[in-house]
Design a protein around this motif. Structure first.
Motif, PDB file in Angstrom:
ATOM      1  N   VAL A 214      43.393  58.193  22.328  1.00 29.07           N
ATOM      2  CA  VAL A 214      43.604  59.465  21.629  1.00 29.07           C
ATOM      3  C   VAL A 214      43.131  59.371  20.176  1.00 29.07           C
ATOM      4  O   VAL A 214      42.397  60.220  19.673  1.00 29.07           O
ATOM      5  CB  VAL A 214      45.086  59.876  21.683  1.00 29.07           C
ATOM      6  N   VAL A 215      43.563  58.312  19.493  1.00 29.91           N
ATOM      7  CA  VAL A 215      43.219  58.155  18.081  1.00 29.91           C
ATOM      8  C   VAL A 215      41.720  57.964  17.891  1.00 29.91           C
ATOM      9  O   VAL A 215      41.109  58.548  16.982  1.00 29.91           O
ATOM     10  CB  VAL A 215      44.003  56.963  17.479  1.00 29.91           C
ATOM     11  N   ASP A 216      41.105  57.163  18.756  1.00 33.39           N
ATOM     12  CA  ASP A 216      39.690  56.821  18.577  1.00 33.39           C
ATOM     13  C   ASP A 216      38.736  57.955  18.924  1.00 33.39           C
ATOM     14  O   ASP A 216      37.554  57.917  18.553  1.00 33.39           O
ATOM     15  CB  ASP A 216      39.332  55.600  19.425  1.00 33.39           C
ATOM     16  N   THR A 217      39.217  58.979  19.665  1.00 26.94           N
ATOM     17  CA  THR A 217      38.316  60.053  20.108  1.00 26.94           C
ATOM     18  C   THR A 217      38.622  61.382  19.423  1.00 26.94           C
ATOM     19  O   THR A 217      38.163  62.424  19.890  1.00 26.94           O
ATOM     20  CB  THR A 217      38.409  60.231  21.632  1.00 26.94           C
ATOM     21  N   ARG A 218      39.366  61.352  18.332  1.00 26.90           N
ATOM     22  CA  ARG A 218      39.716  62.616  17.661  1.00 26.90           C
ATOM     23  C   ARG A 218      38.479  63.404  17.245  1.00 26.90           C
ATOM     24  O   ARG A 218      38.377  64.610  17.482  1.00 26.90           O
ATOM     25  CB  ARG A 218      40.581  62.326  16.437  1.00 26.90           C
ATOM     26  N   ASP A 219      37.539  62.732  16.607  1.00 23.75           N
ATOM     27  CA  ASP A 219      36.362  63.436  16.094  1.00 23.75           C
ATOM     28  C   ASP A 219      35.552  64.049  17.228  1.00 23.75           C
ATOM     29  O   ASP A 219      35.113  65.205  17.141  1.00 23.75           O
ATOM     30  CB  ASP A 219      35.485  62.476  15.283  1.00 23.75           C
ATOM     31  N   GLN A 220      35.354  63.259  18.297  1.00 19.66           N
ATOM     32  CA  GLN A 220      34.573  63.779  19.414  1.00 19.66           C
ATOM     33  C   GLN A 220      35.253  64.973  20.066  1.00 19.66           C
ATOM     34  O   GLN A 220      34.615  65.960  20.418  1.00 19.66           O
ATOM     35  CB  GLN A 220      34.343  62.685  20.462  1.00 19.66           C
ATOM     36  N   ASP A 257      45.411  66.591  13.599  1.00 15.48           N
ATOM     37  CA  ASP A 257      46.256  65.508  14.110  1.00 15.48           C
ATOM     38  C   ASP A 257      46.128  64.282  13.213  1.00 15.48           C
ATOM     39  O   ASP A 257      45.063  63.680  13.135  1.00 15.48           O
ATOM     40  CB  ASP A 257      45.845  65.175  15.548  1.00 15.48           C
ATOM     41  N   ALA A 258      47.213  63.901  12.552  1.00 20.15           N
ATOM     42  CA  ALA A 258      47.175  62.755  11.626  1.00 20.15           C
ATOM     43  C   ALA A 258      48.168  61.681  12.043  1.00 20.15           C
ATOM     44  O   ALA A 258      48.578  60.859  11.228  1.00 20.15           O
ATOM     45  CB  ALA A 258      47.474  63.224  10.199  1.00 20.15           C
ATOM     46  N   ARG A 259      48.555  61.679  13.316  1.00 21.44           N
ATOM     47  CA  ARG A 259      49.556  60.720  13.766  1.00 21.44           C
ATOM     48  C   ARG A 259      49.008  59.304  13.823  1.00 21.44           C
ATOM     49  O   ARG A 259      47.828  59.093  14.063  1.00 21.44           O
ATOM     50  CB  ARG A 259      50.074  61.121  15.155  1.00 21.44           C
ATOM     51  N   THR A 260      49.892  58.343  13.611  1.00 21.04           N
ATOM     52  CA  THR A 260      49.534  56.938  13.744  1.00 21.04           C
ATOM     53  C   THR A 260      49.542  56.547  15.218  1.00 21.04           C
ATOM     54  O   THR A 260      50.022  57.300  16.079  1.00 21.04           O
ATOM     55  CB  THR A 260      50.522  56.048  12.982  1.00 21.04           C
ATOM     56  N   THR A 261      49.036  55.338  15.485  1.00 22.31           N
ATOM     57  CA  THR A 261      49.054  54.848  16.866  1.00 22.31           C
ATOM     58  C   THR A 261      50.483  54.750  17.383  1.00 22.31           C
ATOM     59  O   THR A 261      50.759  55.094  18.541  1.00 22.31           O
ATOM     60  CB  THR A 261      48.368  53.475  16.948  1.00 22.31           C
ATOM     61  N   ASP A 262      51.415  54.274  16.562  1.00 28.38           N
ATOM     62  CA  ASP A 262      52.811  54.189  16.986  1.00 28.38           C
ATOM     63  C   ASP A 262      53.360  55.558  17.357  1.00 28.38           C
ATOM     64  O   ASP A 262      54.081  55.712  18.356  1.00 28.38           O
ATOM     65  CB  ASP A 262      53.671  53.582  15.868  1.00 28.38           C
ATOM     66  N   GLN A 263      53.049  56.566  16.554  1.00 30.21           N
ATOM     67  CA  GLN A 263      53.560  57.906  16.834  1.00 30.21           C
ATOM     68  C   GLN A 263      52.971  58.483  18.115  1.00 30.21           C
ATOM     69  O   GLN A 263      53.685  59.084  18.928  1.00 30.21           O
ATOM     70  CB  GLN A 263      53.262  58.815  15.635  1.00 30.21           C
ATOM     71  N   VAL A 264      51.673  58.263  18.303  1.00 26.97           N
ATOM     72  CA  VAL A 264      51.048  58.757  19.534  1.00 26.97           C
ATOM     73  C   VAL A 264      51.620  58.027  20.745  1.00 26.97           C
ATOM     74  O   VAL A 264      51.893  58.628  21.790  1.00 26.97           O
ATOM     75  CB  VAL A 264      49.521  58.577  19.475  1.00 26.97           C
ATOM     76  N   ARG A 265      51.849  56.732  20.603  1.00 27.76           N
ATOM     77  CA  ARG A 265      52.416  55.950  21.702  1.00 27.76           C
ATOM     78  C   ARG A 265      53.792  56.489  22.088  1.00 27.76           C
ATOM     79  O   ARG A 265      54.114  56.627  23.276  1.00 27.76           O
ATOM     80  CB  ARG A 265      52.504  54.488  21.278  1.00 27.76           C
TER      81      ARG A 265
END
Length: 464
Positions: A214-220, A257-265
């Motif tokens: 999720v975090v790595d594909t935000r821009d795409q 979306d500005a969530r951290t990896t922990d928040q997304v997890r």
């Protein structure tokens, strides 16, 4: 404050850094001596209480009362609660009485306090009469690596020395599996699940890989106009600041979306438990989308005798802790996403390696050899690391096992962008050089597997 002369890599900077490192080393030696002396005195306090009560008819109660009194006296001097001091007395007696050779190795500077505590923790499952022999075997391993690295191996060693089979003890422990809720503050609580290690590690791995996707594909996804949400109506970051209804731009929802990896997890975990599918999945309304297709991945070493049905010893969940052989066999046999590695029970030589994902042979070899990130002290499992060219490929470094090792993202970046340097010696040994010119030897992990040369026929191609 850094002076203009103390720029990174300058002589002034390195001189200041050397002074700091030397100071820390000296304090560490003094601190170790003080800690060892304190442990000996605390153990002496416990022994005094035991001796004083030895002639009492009500020996157990009398000893407990005397120990409480002694602990209270020491608490007044040391500035701690008497219950804390009594626990430390018990710990000190365990170290002095059950693990004397470990204490001596610490005093000699061969190991550090963390090693001693790792030995004590791992040996706690053993009967007292076996702990001395366990410590003797554990010290040799501790002398070659830092505490966090040896902890898992010491646990395996203790499991092997235990008179009862690991499978039997695991069955008893598994009966206590449960889920608990611990209320917190400000509308938050902790959800704690106590389950078999393999399940917990697999669940955490899957959540982590989903979150990173999720975090790595935000821009795409923002550029493609894709969206995500908590339910069908909203998107929220950890503070609930960003919401998106049906009429709001999908691209805008993703871009805020500005969530951290922990928040997304954490959000994905809630989605999976409450709705059954990740609400963050772009194609959740039609079929199992990209996130839903992610499967858990962990690295397990299974000795050949365990694969054949022997349940006495534990198997190694690399980078974590032991798991029971029955679970390891079930995972190896029934899940096509697991990489299976079979080893000889005595020599450790590789007998078979297979994977339905068909990873490259070289990567499988390196994962089995390295086991974890090869920067000193890091325990990130190899399956979650990057393969690094010790000598950069752009500078002529070959893609060969003698020039490759696993580094986690943190240490891979540090090697690229700081003055830390590494070269690989024979046998997979790494020699790291710090900005101060200090050499840190990183031995190849004590092999849960070992590699032996095979005589190839004249017509056989090279393995890599």
């Amino acid at each position: 404050m850094t002076t203009p002369a103390e720029t990174p890599g300058s002589d002034a900077f390195l001189a200041s850094l050397a002074e700091v490192v030397h100071g820390v080393e000296g304090v560490g030696r003094d601190l170790a001596a003080a800690q060892i002396a304190e442990i000996r005195w605390l153990a002496a306090a416990g022994a005094l209480a035991e001796r004083a009560a030895s002639g009492s008819p009500a020996r157990v109660r009398e000893q407990d009362m005397l120990l409480r009194s002694v602990a209270a006296e020491l608490a007044g001097v040391m500035g701690f609660a008497d219950r804390t001091i009594q626990r430390r007395i018990d710990e000190a007696r365990t170290i002095v009485d059950d693990y004397p050779t470990a204490l001596e190795a610490w005093a000699d500077g061969r190991i550090i306090r963390g090693h001693v505590m790792a030995i004590v923790d791992a040996g706690s499952i053993l009967p007292p009469e076996l702990r001395g022999a366990f410590a003797d075997a554990a010290i040799t391993r501790c002398e070659r690596d830092i505490p966090s690295r040896v902890r898992g191996e010491l646990e395996i060693l203790a499991q092997h020395m235990h008179p009862r089979s690991f499978a039997e003890r695991h069955e008893e422990a598994a009966a206590g599996r449960c889920v608990r809720v611990i209320p917190g503050r400000d509308g938050m609580s902790d959800l704690i699940a106590t389950m078999p290690t393999a399940l917990v590690e697999g669940a955490y791995d899957r959540l982590t890989r989903m979150a990173r996707a999720v975090v790595d594909t935000r821009d795409q996804r923002a550029a493609a106009g894709l969206t995500f949400g908590l339910g069908d109506a909203q998107v929220a970051d950890s503070a609930g600041a960003a919401t998106a209804g049906e009429g709001e731009s999908r691209a805008e929802a993703v871009s805020t979306d500005a969530r951290t990896t922990d928040q997304v997890r954490a959000d994905i975990l809630a989605d999976l438990l409450l709705a059954g599918t990740p609400a963050l999945d772009d194609t959740r309304d039609t079929s199992a989308g990209p996130l839903g297709k992610i499967r858990a991945r962990i690295q397990v070493v299974i000795p050949a005798h365990a694969l054949a049905g022997d349940d006495h010893d534990a198997c190694d969940l690399v980078g974590r802790s032991p798991i029971d052989a029955a679970t390891a066999r079930q995972l190896a046999a029934g899940n096509t996403q697991w990489e299976r590695l079979v080893t000889h029970p005595v020599t450790g030589a590789v007998l078979a390696v297979d994977s339905y994902r068909v990873p490259e042979k070289m990567r499988r070899y390196l994962q089995a050899r390295d086991q974890h990130c090869r920067f000193p002290g890091c325990r990130q499992a190899a399956v979650r690391c990057e393969v690094d060219h010790n000598v950069d490929h752009a500078l002529g470094g070959k893609t060969h096992i003698c020039n490759l090792c696993h580094l986690c993202q943190r240490h891979h970046s540090m090697k690229q962008f700081t003055c830390w340097r590494v070269r690989q010696l024979k046998g997979g040994v790494l020699e790291w050089t710090s900005p101060l010119g200090r050499i840190y030897r990183e031995d190849a992990p004590t092999p849960a597997v070992a590699f032996t040369p095979a005589a190839a026929s004249p017509t056989e191609a090279a393995p890599f």
